[in-house]
Design a protein around this motif. Structure first.
Motif, mmCIF file in Angstrom:
data_model
loop_
_atom_site.group_PDB
_atom_site.id
_atom_site.type_symbol
_atom_site.label_atom_id
_atom_site.label_comp_id
_atom_site.label_asym_id
_atom_site.label_seq_id
_atom_site.Cartn_x
_atom_site.Cartn_y
_atom_site.Cartn_z
ATOM 1 N N GLU A 126 0.840 -1.202 0.000
ATOM 2 C CA GLU A 126 0.000 0.000 0.000
ATOM 3 C C GLU A 126 0.877 1.255 0.000
ATOM 4 O O GLU A 126 0.641 2.191 -0.779
ATOM 5 N N ALA A 127 1.923 1.238 0.840
ATOM 6 C CA ALA A 127 2.799 2.410 0.936
ATOM 7 C C ALA A 127 3.508 2.673 -0.390
ATOM 8 O O ALA A 127 3.751 3.824 -0.762
ATOM 9 N N GLU A 128 3.839 1.593 -1.100
ATOM 10 C CA GLU A 128 4.527 1.746 -2.387
ATOM 11 C C GLU A 128 3.572 2.143 -3.515
ATOM 12 O O GLU A 128 4.027 2.520 -4.595
ATOM 13 N N GLY A 129 2.281 2.008 -3.267
ATOM 14 C CA GLY A 129 1.299 2.369 -4.289
ATOM 15 C C GLY A 129 1.338 1.463 -5.515
ATOM 16 O O GLY A 129 1.089 1.923 -6.627
ATOM 17 N N VAL A 130 1.629 0.172 -5.311
ATOM 18 C CA VAL A 130 1.747 -0.729 -6.470
ATOM 19 C C VAL A 130 0.392 -1.215 -6.993
ATOM 20 O O VAL A 130 0.324 -1.769 -8.074
ATOM 21 N N GLY A 131 -0.666 -1.010 -6.232
ATOM 22 C CA GLY A 131 -1.997 -1.406 -6.700
ATOM 23 C C GLY A 131 -2.542 -0.380 -7.674
ATOM 24 O O GLY A 131 -1.814 0.524 -8.091
ATOM 25 N N PRO A 132 -3.813 -0.452 -8.047
ATOM 26 C CA PRO A 132 -4.723 -1.515 -7.624
ATOM 27 C C PRO A 132 -4.461 -2.812 -8.389
ATOM 28 O O PRO A 132 -3.997 -2.794 -9.526
ATOM 29 N N TRP A 151 -7.550 -6.470 3.118
ATOM 30 C CA TRP A 151 -6.412 -5.884 2.408
ATOM 31 C C TRP A 151 -6.609 -5.958 0.901
ATOM 32 O O TRP A 151 -6.302 -4.998 0.166
ATOM 33 N N ALA A 152 -7.115 -7.087 0.438
ATOM 34 C CA ALA A 152 -7.341 -7.228 -1.011
ATOM 35 C C ALA A 152 -8.316 -6.156 -1.482
ATOM 36 O O ALA A 152 -8.123 -5.555 -2.548
ATOM 37 N N LEU A 153 -9.344 -5.906 -0.685
ATOM 38 C CA LEU A 153 -10.322 -4.885 -1.053
ATOM 39 C C LEU A 153 -9.662 -3.508 -1.093
ATOM 40 O O LEU A 153 -9.879 -2.714 -2.019
ATOM 41 N N LYS A 154 -8.837 -3.249 -0.101
ATOM 42 C CA LYS A 154 -8.132 -1.960 -0.038
ATOM 43 C C LYS A 154 -7.227 -1.762 -1.255
ATOM 44 O O LYS A 154 -7.038 -0.645 -1.731
#
Ligand SMILES: C[S@@+](CC[C@H](N)C(=O)[O-])C[C@H]1O[C@@H](n2cnc3c(N)ncnc32)[C@H](O)[C@@H]1O
Ligand SMILES: [Mg+2]
Length: 222
Positions: A126-132, A151-154
């Motif tokens: 999340e901190a790295e912003g690799v999603g979604p 977490w998957a939803l986030k």
């Protein structure tokens, strides 16, 4: 109905629709040789993951629970050349076996196996912003299933898919059992999914070479 019959039918289906190739066969053989438990998805389940990812046009996949990388290979084969799969694995020995299997399958450019407890590595993602992520496959320590779905939803977007493996547990899921953390975690996960308006889900029971179990598929709708 017996396990022998389920195994025979899985063999019939797999031979025709999800035949093993050198990389998949070697991934399972080397996992077993390294002492990993034989708890990877069945070949036809791996093919199901592959088809789901391909149908979604997934470019960014998250897996929680790598083991020897068998399901990872099925999922990553659905990615385009510039796609990405991050797989989270607690056990460094398993992660090493998986990395070798993934490299032999020619997928090391698109797959990254991260070692550590997923509840530690997920916040890093999340901190790295690799999603979604377009698809998340959850197949690790079942006690943490509710946390993994959260977490998957986030880390998803509307239209993403979340798949949770082993949610029936030989039917044990239907009965509360405080002595079985995997059942407790899975039941809490079902309650969470049921009350989460951003998820639309179903679950199905399965039989086959891996016995009697099931999987949950949830679509992120908002
Ligand atoms: C059922 S296996 C994964 C099988 C794999 N998805 C496949 O089908 O080929 C579960 C894996 O989750 C890993 N695991 C257990 N607890 C974990 C945790 N807290 N964080 C990340 N991985 C974990 C285990 O070490 C094991 O390798
Ligand atoms: Mg599993």
């Amino acid at each position: 109905m017996t396990q022998d019959q389920w195994t025979a039918v899985d063999g019939y289906l797999t031979d025709r629709l999800a035949p093993a190739d050198e990389a998949l066969t070697a991934a399972l053989a080397d996992s077993t040789a390294a002492g990993l438990p034989e708890i990877a998805v069945a070949p036809n389940q791996g093919k199901l993951l592959n088809l789901l990812a391909a149908t979604l046009g997934a470019r960014n996949i998250l897996e929680i629970g790598t083991l020897g990388g068998y399901s990872t290979i099925w999922l990553a084969r659905a990615l385009p050349a510039d796609g990405r799969l991050i797989s989270l694995e607690y056990n460094p020995g398993n992660a090493d076996v998986a990395r070798a299997n993934i490299a032999r399958a020619g997928l090391d450019k698109v797959v990254e196996v991260r070692t550590g407890a997923a509840l530690d590595t997920l916040p890093q993602l999340e901190a790295e912003g690799v999603g979604p992520f377009d698809l998340t496959f959850i197949d690790a320590d079942k006690v943490n299933n509710p946390h993994y779905v959260s977490w998957a939803l986030k880390l998803s977007r509307p239209g993403s898919l979340i798949v949770v493996d082993n949610v029936v547990r030989e039917g044990k899921v239907a009965t509360a059992n405080p002595d079985d953390p995997a059942v407790t975690g899975t039941r809490e996960m079902f309650d969470l999914v049921a009350r989460e308006p951003r998820l639309d889900a179903t679950a199905v029971q399965t039989v086959g070479v891996k016995g009697y179990d099931g999987l949950l598929i949830a679509r992120v709708v908002a």
